[in-house]
Design a protein around this motif. Structure first.
Motif, PDB file in Angstrom:
ATOM      1  N   CYS A 177       0.666  -0.908   0.225  1.00 31.61           N
ATOM      2  CA  CYS A 177      -0.076   0.122   0.061  1.00 31.61           C
ATOM      3  C   CYS A 177       1.126   1.023  -0.265  1.00 31.61           C
ATOM      4  O   CYS A 177       1.873   0.948   0.022  1.00 31.61           O
ATOM      5  CB  CYS A 177      -1.061   0.075   1.012  1.00 31.61           C
ATOM      6  N   GLY A 178       0.467   2.337  -0.595  1.00 32.95           N
ATOM      7  CA  GLY A 178       0.984   3.514  -0.502  1.00 32.95           C
ATOM      8  C   GLY A 178       0.311   4.804  -0.970  1.00 32.95           C
ATOM      9  O   GLY A 178      -0.225   4.394  -2.041  1.00 32.95           O
ATOM     10  N   LEU A 179       1.439   5.525  -0.935  1.00 34.91           N
ATOM     11  CA  LEU A 179       1.290   6.759  -2.410  1.00 34.91           C
ATOM     12  C   LEU A 179       2.468   7.325  -2.322  1.00 34.91           C
ATOM     13  O   LEU A 179       3.338   7.819  -1.712  1.00 34.91           O
ATOM     14  CB  LEU A 179       0.549   7.662  -1.514  1.00 34.91           C
ATOM     15  N   PRO A 180       2.443   7.978  -3.686  1.00 35.13           N
ATOM     16  CA  PRO A 180       3.848   8.206  -3.944  1.00 35.13           C
ATOM     17  C   PRO A 180       4.608   9.189  -3.415  1.00 35.13           C
ATOM     18  O   PRO A 180       3.871  11.213  -3.017  1.00 35.13           O
ATOM     19  CB  PRO A 180       3.732   8.691  -5.139  1.00 35.13           C
ATOM     20  N   LEU A 211      -3.654   1.749  -3.299  1.00 39.44           N
ATOM     21  CA  LEU A 211      -3.285   3.164  -3.756  1.00 39.44           C
ATOM     22  C   LEU A 211      -3.875   4.309  -2.179  1.00 39.44           C
ATOM     23  O   LEU A 211      -5.175   3.978  -2.942  1.00 39.44           O
ATOM     24  CB  LEU A 211      -3.051   3.383  -5.120  1.00 39.44           C
ATOM     25  N   LEU A 212      -3.775   5.034  -1.858  1.00 37.89           N
ATOM     26  CA  LEU A 212      -4.454   5.848  -1.189  1.00 37.89           C
ATOM     27  C   LEU A 212      -5.115   6.730  -1.857  1.00 37.89           C
ATOM     28  O   LEU A 212      -4.221   7.589  -2.671  1.00 37.89           O
ATOM     29  CB  LEU A 212      -3.437   6.354  -0.127  1.00 37.89           C
ATOM     30  N   ALA A 213      -6.121   6.867  -2.282  1.00 35.58           N
ATOM     31  CA  ALA A 213      -6.865   7.448  -3.175  1.00 35.58           C
ATOM     32  C   ALA A 213      -7.556   8.674  -1.742  1.00 35.58           C
ATOM     33  O   ALA A 213      -8.066   9.833  -2.936  1.00 35.58           O
ATOM     34  CB  ALA A 213      -8.024   6.446  -3.662  1.00 35.58           C
ATOM     35  N   THR A 214      -8.002   8.885  -1.032  1.00 43.11           N
ATOM     36  CA  THR A 214      -8.677   9.861  -0.089  1.00 43.11           C
ATOM     37  C   THR A 214      -7.354   9.444   1.198  1.00 43.11           C
ATOM     38  O   THR A 214      -7.705   8.125   2.040  1.00 43.11           O
ATOM     39  CB  THR A 214     -10.005   9.459   0.121  1.00 43.11           C
ATOM     40  N   VAL A 215      -6.725  10.661   1.664  1.00 48.32           N
ATOM     41  CA  VAL A 215      -5.882  10.758   2.745  1.00 48.32           C
ATOM     42  C   VAL A 215      -6.728  11.637   3.876  1.00 48.32           C
ATOM     43  O   VAL A 215      -6.844  13.010   3.062  1.00 48.32           O
ATOM     44  CB  VAL A 215      -4.577  11.285   1.492  1.00 48.32           C
ATOM     45  N   ALA A 218      -2.393  -7.475 -11.790  1.00 44.06           N
ATOM     46  CA  ALA A 218      -3.026  -7.234 -11.059  1.00 44.06           C
ATOM     47  C   ALA A 218      -3.820  -6.534 -10.569  1.00 44.06           C
ATOM     48  O   ALA A 218      -4.323  -5.496 -11.142  1.00 44.06           O
ATOM     49  CB  ALA A 218      -1.539  -6.359 -10.025  1.00 44.06           C
ATOM     50  N   LEU A 219      -4.455  -6.508  -8.800  1.00 45.52           N
ATOM     51  CA  LEU A 219      -5.627  -5.664  -8.439  1.00 45.52           C
ATOM     52  C   LEU A 219      -5.100  -4.194  -8.012  1.00 45.52           C
ATOM     53  O   LEU A 219      -4.327  -4.153  -7.602  1.00 45.52           O
ATOM     54  CB  LEU A 219      -6.145  -6.325  -7.417  1.00 45.52           C
ATOM     55  N   LEU A 220      -6.040  -3.101  -8.536  1.00 47.98           N
ATOM     56  CA  LEU A 220      -5.829  -2.271  -7.358  1.00 47.98           C
ATOM     57  C   LEU A 220      -6.608  -2.252  -6.742  1.00 47.98           C
ATOM     58  O   LEU A 220      -8.381  -1.911  -7.285  1.00 47.98           O
ATOM     59  CB  LEU A 220      -5.666  -0.481  -8.736  1.00 47.98           C
ATOM     60  N   LEU A 221      -6.388  -1.635  -5.809  1.00 50.31           N
ATOM     61  CA  LEU A 221      -7.681  -1.401  -4.204  1.00 50.31           C
ATOM     62  C   LEU A 221      -7.298   0.142  -4.103  1.00 50.31           C
ATOM     63  O   LEU A 221      -6.133   0.628  -3.766  1.00 50.31           O
ATOM     64  CB  LEU A 221      -7.113  -2.170  -3.444  1.00 50.31           C
ATOM     65  N   LEU A 222      -8.267   0.799  -3.978  1.00 50.89           N
ATOM     66  CA  LEU A 222      -7.893   2.367  -3.782  1.00 50.89           C
ATOM     67  C   LEU A 222      -8.999   2.092  -1.988  1.00 50.89           C
ATOM     68  O   LEU A 222      -9.720   2.275  -1.943  1.00 50.89           O
ATOM     69  CB  LEU A 222      -8.973   3.230  -4.698  1.00 50.89           C
ATOM     70  N   ASN A 223      -7.998   3.471  -1.519  1.00 52.19           N
ATOM     71  CA  ASN A 223      -7.769   2.949   0.019  1.00 52.19           C
ATOM     72  C   ASN A 223      -8.751   4.420   0.390  1.00 52.19           C
ATOM     73  O   ASN A 223      -7.790   5.599  -0.512  1.00 52.19           O
ATOM     74  CB  ASN A 223      -6.073   3.113   0.697  1.00 52.19           C
ATOM     75  N   GLY A 269     -11.187  -2.228  -6.870  1.00 49.89           N
ATOM     76  CA  GLY A 269     -12.109  -2.563  -5.280  1.00 49.89           C
ATOM     77  C   GLY A 269     -12.054  -1.392  -4.831  1.00 49.89           C
ATOM     78  O   GLY A 269     -10.991  -0.519  -5.246  1.00 49.89           O
ATOM     79  N   ILE A 270     -12.022  -2.355  -3.784  1.00 54.41           N
ATOM     80  CA  ILE A 270     -12.320  -0.824  -2.812  1.00 54.41           C
ATOM     81  C   ILE A 270     -11.806  -1.423  -1.186  1.00 54.41           C
ATOM     82  O   ILE A 270     -11.686  -2.502  -0.457  1.00 54.41           O
ATOM     83  CB  ILE A 270     -13.564  -0.178  -2.500  1.00 54.41           C
ATOM     84  N   ALA A 271     -10.533  -0.168  -0.961  1.00 58.67           N
ATOM     85  CA  ALA A 271     -10.196  -0.593   0.592  1.00 58.67           C
ATOM     86  C   ALA A 271     -10.967   0.645   1.703  1.00 58.67           C
ATOM     87  O   ALA A 271     -10.123   1.381   0.817  1.00 58.67           O
ATOM     88  CB  ALA A 271      -8.426  -1.129   0.843  1.00 58.67           C
ATOM     89  N   LEU A 272     -11.309  -0.187   2.514  1.00 58.98           N
ATOM     90  CA  LEU A 272     -11.218   1.303   3.784  1.00 58.98           C
ATOM     91  C   LEU A 272     -10.789   1.550   5.022  1.00 58.98           C
ATOM     92  O   LEU A 272     -10.190   0.479   5.523  1.00 58.98           O
ATOM     93  CB  LEU A 272     -12.899   1.220   4.312  1.00 58.98           C
ATOM     94  N   ASP A 273      -9.792   2.378   5.640  1.00 59.29           N
ATOM     95  CA  ASP A 273      -9.301   2.555   6.763  1.00 59.29           C
ATOM     96  C   ASP A 273     -10.490   3.344   7.591  1.00 59.29           C
ATOM     97  O   ASP A 273     -10.273   4.914   8.006  1.00 59.29           O
ATOM     98  CB  ASP A 273      -7.952   3.259   6.307  1.00 59.29           C
ATOM     99  N   PRO A 274     -10.943   2.861   8.434  1.00 62.15           N
ATOM    100  CA  PRO A 274     -11.998   3.570   9.263  1.00 62.15           C
ATOM    101  C   PRO A 274     -12.174   3.942  10.724  1.00 62.15           C
ATOM    102  O   PRO A 274     -12.136   4.962  10.790  1.00 62.15           O
ATOM    103  CB  PRO A 274     -12.979   2.599   9.166  1.00 62.15           C
ATOM    104  N   GLU A 275     -10.749   4.039  11.035  1.00 56.50           N
ATOM    105  CA  GLU A 275      -9.774   4.319  11.557  1.00 56.50           C
ATOM    106  C   GLU A 275      -9.890   5.580  11.701  1.00 56.50           C
ATOM    107  O   GLU A 275      -9.553   6.631  13.275  1.00 56.50           O
ATOM    108  CB  GLU A 275      -8.084   3.748  12.043  1.00 56.50           C
ATOM    109  N   TRP A 276      -9.788   6.076  10.341  1.00 55.83           N
ATOM    110  CA  TRP A 276      -9.407   7.744  10.069  1.00 55.83           C
ATOM    111  C   TRP A 276     -10.837   8.357   9.665  1.00 55.83           C
ATOM    112  O   TRP A 276     -11.116   9.063   8.518  1.00 55.83           O
ATOM    113  CB  TRP A 276      -8.508   7.419   8.538  1.00 55.83           C
ATOM    114  N   GLU A 277     -11.628   7.914   9.882  1.00 61.40           N
ATOM    115  CA  GLU A 277     -13.583   8.435   9.523  1.00 61.40           C
ATOM    116  C   GLU A 277     -13.227   9.180  11.343  1.00 61.40           C
ATOM    117  O   GLU A 277     -13.950   8.507  12.631  1.00 61.40           O
ATOM    118  CB  GLU A 277     -14.225   7.281   9.329  1.00 61.40           C
TER     119      GLU A 277
END
Length: 255
Positions: free
Chosen positions: A11-14, A53-57, A89-94, A119-127
């Motif tokens: 995971c990550g963001l450039p 890939l982190l799509a919303t930070v 590969a799969l792209l997951l947008l976090n 696809g989608i990955a959610l990080d609810p600790e940041w919600e």
């Protein structure tokens, strides 16, 4: 998707080294490395590399719209989508939503989600709730909200005749996901709960056992490893140790 595949990725963001492996080095080299790591986890399944890939930070400051979040430019997402396709590969947008609506952030990515390999990955600790600031406290979601996201993805799968689409939600502590029993699987969506605890192998196993108790039907499991944080004062778990967890993780992600 399951049990045919085991998903393994970075995971990550450039430009943001602190956010994960994809934020350092050349993206093509990172993708090749993820593919190599994926084969170490095959264990009788087809290894499927993942770029998360982190799509919303989430941000520590409110920003002009007061949402405490920023969105990754479309050009960056496009670059990683092309890279994922090159690597099969799969792209997951976090999504780390801050104070924005989780579902609204997912809907903002619709143009990408209509592709079969996204696809989608959610990080609810940041919600964050009203008055909460990312980084000051853990955020929170619940089974009802996760079901709404799954239902939206299911609608896209059916409307565009897509293959099953992964929906990952990362969880670092029991408080981050409430009312898990309210989570309802949806047609065409593979629900994956990824356990995110940091620390030694023993500590990580303890977090795993706490968070995978009483899993709802239809929920798959994932496991997150941290190259730097896990190794501080200890060591990174090996693929053999990760695969020895029960239930066996079907998605393994490295940050």
């Amino acid at each position: 998707m399951f049990p045919r595949y085991r998903l393994i990725g970075f995971c990550g963001l450039p430009g943001a080294a602190a956010l994960g492996r994809l934020g350092t080095g050349d993206p093509e080299q990172r993708a090749a490395q993820a593919e190599k790591v994926a084969h170490a986890y095959a264990a009788g399944r087809e290894p499927l590399p993942v770029l998360e890939l982190l799509a919303t930070v989430a941000n520590a400051t409110a920003g002009p719209d007061g949402t405490y979040r920023s969105r990754t430019p479309p050009a960056t997402i496009r670059r990683f989508h092309r890279l994922a396709r090159t690597r099969r590969a799969l792209l997951l947008l976090n999504i780390q939503p801050g104070r924005a609506s989780m579902l609204d952030e997912v809907k903002a990515l619709r143009d990408w989600l209509v592709h079969p390999d996204v696809g989608i990955a959610l990080d609810p600790e940041w919600e964050m709730g009203s008055g909460e600031v990312p980084g000051d406290t853990y955020g929170h979601t619940d089974g009802h909200e996760l079901t709404k996201v799954a239902r939206y993805l299911s609608g896209l799968v059916q409307a565009h005749d897509l293959p099953q689409k992964p929906l990952v939600f990362h969880q670092v502590a029991t408080s981050v996901v409430g009312e898990q029993s309210a989570l309802r699987p949806q047609p065409g969506v593979a629900l994956i709960k990824s356990v995110d605890g940091i620390g030694s192998p023993g500590l990580k196993r303890g977090t795993w056992h706490r968070l995978v108790e009483d899993l709802p039907d239809g929920l798959h499991t994932g496991f997150k490893l941290f190259y730097e944080e896990d190794a501080k004062g200890s060591r990174l778990m090996t693929p053999e140790e990760v695969l020895a967890l029960r239930p066996q993780p079907e998605y393994v992600m490295y940050e």
